[in-house]
Motif scaffolding. Structure first.
Motif, PDB file in Angstrom:
ATOM      1  N   GLU A   1      12.455   7.075   1.258  1.00 58.89           N
ATOM      2  CA  GLU A   1      12.252   5.734   0.605  1.00 58.89           C
ATOM      3  C   GLU A   1      10.655   5.747   0.397  1.00 58.89           C
ATOM      4  O   GLU A   1      10.103   5.043  -0.287  1.00 58.89           O
ATOM      5  CB  GLU A   1      11.928   4.309   1.523  1.00 58.89           C
ATOM      6  CG  GLU A   1      13.632   4.616   2.031  1.00 58.89           C
ATOM      7  CD  GLU A   1      13.924   3.975   3.748  1.00 58.89           C
ATOM      8  OE1 GLU A   1      13.363   3.178   4.368  1.00 58.89           O
ATOM      9  OE2 GLU A   1      15.405   4.049   3.983  1.00 58.89           O
ATOM     10  N   ARG A   2      10.008   6.121   0.762  1.00 57.07           N
ATOM     11  CA  ARG A   2       8.216   6.439   0.052  1.00 57.07           C
ATOM     12  C   ARG A   2       8.407   7.078  -1.034  1.00 57.07           C
ATOM     13  O   ARG A   2       7.791   6.495  -1.927  1.00 57.07           O
ATOM     14  CB  ARG A   2       7.283   7.560   1.455  1.00 57.07           C
ATOM     15  CG  ARG A   2       5.827   7.515   0.752  1.00 57.07           C
ATOM     16  CD  ARG A   2       5.505   8.308   2.223  1.00 57.07           C
ATOM     17  NE  ARG A   2       3.792   8.794   1.488  1.00 57.07           N
ATOM     18  CZ  ARG A   2       3.905   9.419   1.117  1.00 57.07           C
ATOM     19  NH1 ARG A   2       4.605  10.325   1.832  1.00 57.07           N
ATOM     20  NH2 ARG A   2       1.936  10.062   0.670  1.00 57.07           N
ATOM     21  N   ILE A   3       8.953   7.760  -0.997  1.00 60.27           N
ATOM     22  CA  ILE A   3       8.797   8.819  -2.259  1.00 60.27           C
ATOM     23  C   ILE A   3       9.573   7.844  -3.732  1.00 60.27           C
ATOM     24  O   ILE A   3       9.087   7.601  -4.707  1.00 60.27           O
ATOM     25  CB  ILE A   3       9.178  10.170  -2.083  1.00 60.27           C
ATOM     26  CG1 ILE A   3       8.940  10.846  -1.313  1.00 60.27           C
ATOM     27  CG2 ILE A   3       9.370  11.188  -3.583  1.00 60.27           C
ATOM     28  CD1 ILE A   3       7.673  12.047  -1.425  1.00 60.27           C
ATOM     29  N   GLY A   4      10.497   7.510  -2.876  1.00 58.49           N
ATOM     30  CA  GLY A   4      11.583   6.719  -4.119  1.00 58.49           C
ATOM     31  C   GLY A   4      10.246   5.157  -4.461  1.00 58.49           C
ATOM     32  O   GLY A   4      10.799   5.047  -5.558  1.00 58.49           O
ATOM     33  N   ARG A   5       9.897   4.721  -3.422  1.00 55.44           N
ATOM     34  CA  ARG A   5       9.440   3.347  -4.005  1.00 55.44           C
ATOM     35  C   ARG A   5       7.962   3.741  -4.746  1.00 55.44           C
ATOM     36  O   ARG A   5       7.534   3.166  -5.911  1.00 55.44           O
ATOM     37  CB  ARG A   5       8.423   3.120  -2.900  1.00 55.44           C
ATOM     38  CG  ARG A   5       8.943   2.238  -1.803  1.00 55.44           C
ATOM     39  CD  ARG A   5       8.944   1.210  -0.617  1.00 55.44           C
ATOM     40  NE  ARG A   5       7.715   1.958   0.292  1.00 55.44           N
ATOM     41  CZ  ARG A   5       8.687   2.620   1.181  1.00 55.44           C
ATOM     42  NH1 ARG A   5      10.096   2.155   1.768  1.00 55.44           N
ATOM     43  NH2 ARG A   5       8.119   3.520   2.001  1.00 55.44           N
ATOM     44  N   ILE A   6       7.452   5.205  -4.525  1.00 57.26           N
ATOM     45  CA  ILE A   6       6.566   5.795  -5.130  1.00 57.26           C
ATOM     46  C   ILE A   6       6.818   5.215  -6.320  1.00 57.26           C
ATOM     47  O   ILE A   6       6.519   5.644  -7.656  1.00 57.26           O
ATOM     48  CB  ILE A   6       5.738   6.196  -5.067  1.00 57.26           C
ATOM     49  CG1 ILE A   6       5.316   6.469  -3.514  1.00 57.26           C
ATOM     50  CG2 ILE A   6       4.607   7.566  -5.537  1.00 57.26           C
ATOM     51  CD1 ILE A   6       4.202   7.516  -2.463  1.00 57.26           C
ATOM     52  N   ALA A   7       8.195   6.417  -6.919  1.00 53.81           N
ATOM     53  CA  ALA A   7       8.482   6.702  -8.415  1.00 53.81           C
ATOM     54  C   ALA A   7       8.803   5.174  -9.135  1.00 53.81           C
ATOM     55  O   ALA A   7       8.416   5.248  -9.980  1.00 53.81           O
ATOM     56  CB  ALA A   7       9.775   7.481  -7.698  1.00 53.81           C
ATOM     57  N   LEU A   8       9.383   5.216  -8.491  1.00 52.27           N
ATOM     58  CA  LEU A   8       9.406   3.330  -9.075  1.00 52.27           C
ATOM     59  C   LEU A   8       8.153   2.751  -9.380  1.00 52.27           C
ATOM     60  O   LEU A   8       8.294   2.100 -10.867  1.00 52.27           O
ATOM     61  CB  LEU A   8      10.431   2.124  -8.061  1.00 52.27           C
ATOM     62  CG  LEU A   8      12.002   2.743  -7.790  1.00 52.27           C
ATOM     63  CD1 LEU A   8      12.602   1.742  -6.759  1.00 52.27           C
ATOM     64  CD2 LEU A   8      12.748   3.124  -9.132  1.00 52.27           C
ATOM     65  N   LYS A   9       7.499   3.038  -8.822  1.00 51.37           N
ATOM     66  CA  LYS A   9       5.919   2.600  -9.068  1.00 51.37           C
ATOM     67  C   LYS A   9       5.427   2.686 -10.192  1.00 51.37           C
ATOM     68  O   LYS A   9       4.621   2.539 -11.483  1.00 51.37           O
ATOM     69  CB  LYS A   9       4.474   1.983  -7.756  1.00 51.37           C
ATOM     70  CG  LYS A   9       5.682   0.410  -7.239  1.00 51.37           C
ATOM     71  CD  LYS A   9       4.655   0.767  -5.757  1.00 51.37           C
ATOM     72  CE  LYS A   9       5.227   0.103  -4.666  1.00 51.37           C
ATOM     73  NZ  LYS A   9       3.553  -0.342  -3.251  1.00 51.37           N
ATOM     74  N   ALA A  10       5.458   3.589 -10.392  1.00 57.94           N
ATOM     75  CA  ALA A  10       5.249   4.588 -11.465  1.00 57.94           C
ATOM     76  C   ALA A  10       6.168   5.005 -12.725  1.00 57.94           C
ATOM     77  O   ALA A  10       5.968   5.089 -14.238  1.00 57.94           O
ATOM     78  CB  ALA A  10       5.117   6.062 -10.837  1.00 57.94           C
ATOM     79  N   GLY A  11       7.367   4.288 -12.827  1.00 61.02           N
ATOM     80  CA  GLY A  11       8.082   3.738 -13.593  1.00 61.02           C
ATOM     81  C   GLY A  11       9.556   5.181 -14.114  1.00 61.02           C
ATOM     82  O   GLY A  11       9.932   4.663 -14.948  1.00 61.02           O
TER      83      GLY A  11
END
Length: 98
Positions: free
Chosen positions: A28-38
């Motif tokens: 979930e943490r990595i996914g949130r970061i990836a989404l924020k990065a586009g």
């Protein structure tokens, strides 16, 4: 003193549940970061994306070999090309969804 096999099985089950919970938190943490990065908006092959993540992991491990055991998972592109692929676009703010 030896533990009975039933106690060992219970401990294994408890540890497996802890592992699943920890992996879910990390994902979930990595996914949130990836989404924020586009990254959610980029159409990219899963194997290529995994190779890029392995390069990032190797970079943050200090250049140590990736845990996958593969020596080179890239598709032959230079590191600068890979970095530009992962550069956030204009709409990198994300929606806050996870």
């Amino acid at each position: 003193m030896k533990k009975p096999s039933s106690k060992i099985r219970e401990e294994i089950a408890r540890l497996q549940e802890q592992l699943r919970a920890a992996e879910s938190r990390e994902a979930e943490r990595i996914g949130r970061i990836a989404l924020k990065a586009g990254l959610g908006e980029i159409e990219i092959d899963e194997a290529e994306l995994q190779a890029a993540f392995e390069q990032i992991a190797e970079r943050f491990r200090g250049g140590k070999e990736a845990a996958s055991g593969r020596k080179n998972t890239s598709d032959g592109r230079a590191d600068s090309e890979m970095a530009s692929t992962l550069t956030p676009g204009a709409d990198a703010g994300g929606t806050g969804e996870a």
